[in-house]
Write a protein that holds these residues in place. Structure first.
Motif, PDB file in Angstrom:
ATOM      1  N   LEU A 252       0.827  -1.213   0.000  1.00 17.01           N
ATOM      2  CA  LEU A 252       0.000   0.000   0.000  1.00 17.01           C
ATOM      3  C   LEU A 252       0.861   1.264   0.000  1.00 17.01           C
ATOM      4  CD1 LEU A 252      -2.941  -0.836   2.411  1.00 17.01           C
ATOM      5  CD2 LEU A 252      -3.053  -0.392  -0.025  1.00 17.01           C
ATOM      6  N   GLY A 253       2.007   1.225   0.680  1.00 16.79           N
ATOM      7  CA  GLY A 253       2.914   2.369   0.678  1.00 16.79           C
ATOM      8  C   GLY A 253       3.457   2.659  -0.712  1.00 16.79           C
ATOM      9  N   ILE A 254       3.771   1.609  -1.455  1.00 14.11           N
ATOM     10  CA  ILE A 254       4.228   1.782  -2.835  1.00 14.11           C
ATOM     11  C   ILE A 254       3.102   2.370  -3.680  1.00 14.11           C
ATOM     12  CG2 ILE A 254       4.931   0.528  -4.917  1.00 14.11           C
ATOM     13  CD1 ILE A 254       6.493  -1.360  -3.064  1.00 14.11           C
TER      14      ILE A 254
ATOM     15  N   GLY B  52       7.849  16.335  -1.940  1.00 11.05           N
ATOM     16  CA  GLY B  52       8.749  16.409  -0.793  1.00 11.05           C
ATOM     17  C   GLY B  52       9.448  15.093  -0.530  1.00 11.05           C
ATOM     18  N   GLY B  53      10.305  15.118   0.469  1.00 13.28           N
ATOM     19  CA  GLY B  53      11.099  13.945   0.812  1.00 13.28           C
ATOM     20  C   GLY B  53      10.292  12.808   1.418  1.00 13.28           C
ATOM     21  N   GLY B  54       9.113  13.104   1.954  1.00 13.76           N
ATOM     22  CA  GLY B  54       8.286  12.061   2.560  1.00 13.76           C
ATOM     23  C   GLY B  54       7.811  11.031   1.549  1.00 13.76           C
ATOM     24  N   ILE B  55       7.479  11.490   0.347  1.00 15.22           N
ATOM     25  CA  ILE B  55       7.017  10.568  -0.693  1.00 15.22           C
ATOM     26  C   ILE B  55       8.159   9.671  -1.141  1.00 15.22           C
ATOM     27  CG2 ILE B  55       6.041  10.404  -3.011  1.00 15.22           C
ATOM     28  CD1 ILE B  55       4.722  13.113  -2.492  1.00 15.22           C
ATOM     29  N   HIS B  56       9.336  10.261  -1.320  1.00 12.94           N
ATOM     30  CA  HIS B  56      10.498   9.481  -1.757  1.00 12.94           C
ATOM     31  C   HIS B  56      10.891   8.462  -0.691  1.00 12.94           C
ATOM     32  CE1 HIS B  56      10.610  12.452  -4.872  1.00 12.94           C
ATOM     33  NE2 HIS B  56      11.061  13.416  -4.074  1.00 12.94           N
ATOM     34  N   LEU B  57      10.888   8.891   0.577  1.00 17.34           N
ATOM     35  CA  LEU B  57      11.243   7.976   1.664  1.00 17.34           C
ATOM     36  C   LEU B  57      10.217   6.859   1.798  1.00 17.34           C
ATOM     37  CD1 LEU B  57      13.150   7.343   4.047  1.00 17.34           C
ATOM     38  CD2 LEU B  57      11.641   8.735   5.471  1.00 17.34           C
TER      39      LEU B  57
ATOM     40  N   PHE C 232      10.878   4.339  -1.000  1.00 11.77           N
ATOM     41  CA  PHE C 232      12.106   3.586  -0.760  1.00 11.77           C
ATOM     42  C   PHE C 232      11.927   2.562   0.364  1.00 11.77           C
ATOM     43  CE2 PHE C 232      16.270   3.273   1.415  1.00 11.77           C
ATOM     44  CZ  PHE C 232      16.979   2.657   0.402  1.00 11.77           C
ATOM     45  N   VAL C 233      11.354   2.997   1.482  1.00 11.24           N
ATOM     46  CA  VAL C 233      11.165   2.106   2.627  1.00 11.24           C
ATOM     47  C   VAL C 233      10.129   1.030   2.308  1.00 11.24           C
ATOM     48  CG1 VAL C 233      10.311   2.040   4.999  1.00 11.24           C
ATOM     49  CG2 VAL C 233      11.930   3.778   4.317  1.00 11.24           C
TER      50      VAL C 233
END
Length: 175
Positions: free
Chosen positions: A101-103, A125-130, A133-134
């Motif tokens: 779901l995060g992806i 922002g960086g939250g979407i990229h993180l 990735f996570v």
């Protein structure tokens, strides 16, 4: 037997913490407008009310639809709860679903930025990229963990020795 607190010192816990951190970081940065993952439903509610007012006779969006984004951190916390109760397979299965779901949420936001007339991809922002990735790391980790065979005592005992008393078992192990 492991302590419940030491069961939280696993790689899955790090993934869950980073998912929660990703929701706390900036998702949309546009001038003075800075939106975190936790603020995303309120922004969606405001824009939906405006668009529903403008499009009076057309199909209207539900302002409560954006709360779907909260499923990702809630499932992460549910997975952490199962880790605390030392149910690792269940926790990893929930983490697998959370990562998928995060992806999906990250890719949805990327498509939103690409198709938006107001925001561009540079406003992500960086939250979407993180989160992306996570979530990819969590999906791979959980898939590997869930696909492993469960090793138990039954693999070490042959079918002939199941009905025999313990004294005969120890004699066969010596020989």
């Amino acid at each position: 037997m492991k302590s419940k607190y030491t069961s939280l010192l696993r790689f899955e816990t790090i993934i869950i913490i980073f998912i929660l951190v990703a929701f706390s970081l900036t998702w949309i940065s546009w001038g003075k407008l800075i939106v975190t993952g936790w603020d995303l439903p309120s922004l969606y509610k405001k824009t939906t009310k405006i668009s529903n007012t403008i499009m009076f006779f057309s199909k209207k969006d539900s302002p409560h639809l954006a709360y779907v984004f909260y499923i990702v951190p809630l499932l992460g916390l549910l997975s952490a709860t199962f880790l605390f109760k030392i149910k690792y397979r269940t926790a990893n299965f929930i983490l697998l679903f959370t990562s998928a779901l995060g992806i999906f949420v990250s890719l949805y936001m990327y498509v939103y930025f690409i198709s938006s007339k107001m925001f561009k991809l540079k406003n992500a922002g960086g939250g979407i990229h993180l989160l992306l990735f996570v979530s990819i790391i969590g999906l791979i980790w959980s898939f590997i963990y869930c696909s492993r065979k469960k090793k138990g005592v039954s693999e070490n005992i042959s079918p002939e020795t199941i009905g025999e008393p313990d004294s005969l078992l120890s004699e066969k192990e010596i020989n």
